[in-house]
Every structure is written in structure tokens, then in C-alpha cells.
Scaffold this motif. Structure first.
Motif, PDB file in Angstrom:
ATOM      1  N   PRO A 109       0.808  -1.228   0.000  1.00  0.00           N
ATOM      2  CA  PRO A 109       0.000   0.000   0.000  1.00  0.00           C
ATOM      3  C   PRO A 109       0.843   1.281   0.000  1.00  0.00           C
ATOM      4  O   PRO A 109       0.380   2.314  -0.485  1.00  0.00           O
ATOM      5  N   ALA A 110       2.060   1.210   0.513  1.00  0.00           N
ATOM      6  CA  ALA A 110       2.907   2.409   0.547  1.00  0.00           C
ATOM      7  C   ALA A 110       3.272   2.873  -0.861  1.00  0.00           C
ATOM      8  O   ALA A 110       3.481   4.066  -1.097  1.00  0.00           O
ATOM      9  N   ILE A 111       3.342   1.939  -1.795  1.00  0.00           N
ATOM     10  CA  ILE A 111       3.676   2.289  -3.179  1.00  0.00           C
ATOM     11  C   ILE A 111       2.404   2.597  -3.964  1.00  0.00           C
ATOM     12  O   ILE A 111       2.376   3.522  -4.757  1.00  0.00           O
ATOM     13  N   GLY A 112       1.373   1.812  -3.724  1.00  0.00           N
ATOM     14  CA  GLY A 112       0.096   2.020  -4.398  1.00  0.00           C
ATOM     15  C   GLY A 112       0.030   1.304  -5.735  1.00  0.00           C
ATOM     16  O   GLY A 112       1.048   1.031  -6.369  1.00  0.00           O
ATOM     17  N   VAL A 113      -1.190   1.006  -6.136  1.00  0.00           N
ATOM     18  CA  VAL A 113      -1.427   0.275  -7.379  1.00  0.00           C
ATOM     19  C   VAL A 113      -0.852   1.037  -8.569  1.00  0.00           C
ATOM     20  O   VAL A 113      -0.132   0.472  -9.403  1.00  0.00           O
ATOM     21  N   LEU A 114      -1.157   2.328  -8.658  1.00  0.00           N
ATOM     22  CA  LEU A 114      -0.687   3.119  -9.789  1.00  0.00           C
ATOM     23  C   LEU A 114       0.840   3.141  -9.837  1.00  0.00           C
ATOM     24  O   LEU A 114       1.449   2.956 -10.902  1.00  0.00           O
ATOM     25  N   GLY A 115       1.470   3.359  -8.707  1.00  0.00           N
ATOM     26  CA  GLY A 115       2.931   3.391  -8.656  1.00  0.00           C
ATOM     27  C   GLY A 115       3.565   2.091  -9.106  1.00  0.00           C
ATOM     28  O   GLY A 115       4.567   2.086  -9.822  1.00  0.00           O
ATOM     29  N   LEU A 116       2.967   0.977  -8.703  1.00  0.00           N
ATOM     30  CA  LEU A 116       3.510  -0.327  -9.083  1.00  0.00           C
ATOM     31  C   LEU A 116       3.385  -0.576 -10.579  1.00  0.00           C
ATOM     32  O   LEU A 116       4.321  -1.074 -11.214  1.00  0.00           O
TER      33      LEU A 116
END
Length: 141
Positions: A109-116
Motif C-alpha cells: 500500500p505504501a507504493i500504491g497500485v498506480l505506482g507499481l
């Protein structure tokens, strides 16, 4: 209008400054990324796919490769072309871990779906930048 003369473009995508800028980005990317392998070893081990043996060793080994590759690009320009190929290979080899993270995004969650997914989409751009800054057109920065 057929006789209109347009000024010549002054932007040259093969300009040495742009190549040096790209090379600097690659050096920073791998130096900082490699350092992360040692500072956040457990986090890196957690994303290694199950089919990769000796996960901790592989994380530390690839960290050494990333730092060594970045240093080589800076201090041994005559080896930029082969080191570029080595770093492109390394980037391709870690893509399954990035894909696994994107597919299981709720664990990060710290990176987030979009970031990944953006990071995964950046992989081919990164490979191209490595290639272009280390060997495109037979020139080195």
C-alpha cells in the motif's frame, strides 16, 4: 506557402548533453537502487519470486551488481557498452518481481497500485535509456 522556409530545428535528440544526462540518471538509479538492497534487504527478499533460489543472497548479489555497474559507468568509460548490456540484462531479470508486485498490489500500500504499474511500465523505458546512453550509435557519453 510551398516556398515558405522553416527554421532548422536546433533540438538534436543525439546531443551529447542529453546522452550525459541520461547516463547520469542511469548511474543514480542503479547506485541508489543497489544501496537499497543493503539498507532494506528484508523488503527486497520479500518480493523475490518463489522460484528464485537463495533469495537473500540474490538480493545482496544484485545490489553489488547494481552498485558495481553504476561505478563502472563512471570510472571506466571504455566499458560502458558491455556494462550497459549487463545492466539491461539485470533490468529484464528483475521484471518478474516487479510484475508480481503489481499483480499483488494490496501487499504494497505504501507504493500504491498506480505506482507499481507505472514502475512496471517504466522497465522498457529504462532498458532503452541504458542502451541509448551507453551504446546508441556507437557513441559514448
Amino acid at each position: 506557402m510551398a516556398d515558405a522556409k522553416f527554421p532548422k530545428a536546433t533540438f538534436k535528440p543525439d546531443h551529447p548533453f542529453l546522452r550525459t544526462l541520461a547516463l547520469s540518471f542511469i548511474v543514480g538509479w542503479f547506485a541508489l537502487g543497489g544501496l537499497g538492497h543493503f539498507l532494506f534487504t528484508n523488503a527486497f527478499v520479500a518480493i523475490v519470486p518463489d522460484y528464485v533460489p537463495f533469495a537473500r543472497f540474490m538480493v545482496l548479489f544484485t545490489g553489488v551488481c547494481e552498485i558495481g555497474g553504476a561505478l563502472c559507468l563512471v570510472i571506466r568509460p571504455e566499458f560502458r557498452r558491455p556494462m550497459g548490456w549487463a545492466l539491461m540484462t539485470l533490468t529484464v531479470c528483475v521484471t518478474p518481481a516487479n510484475l508480481g508486485m503489481a499483480l499483488d498490489a494490496n501487499r504494497y500500500p505504501a507504493i500504491g497500485v498506480l505506482g507499481l504499474w507505472l514502475r512496471l511500465a517504466f522497465q522498457p523505458v529504462l532498458v532503452w535509456l541504458i542502451w541509448w546512453s551507453t551504446s546508441a550509435g556507437g557513441k559514448t557519453a
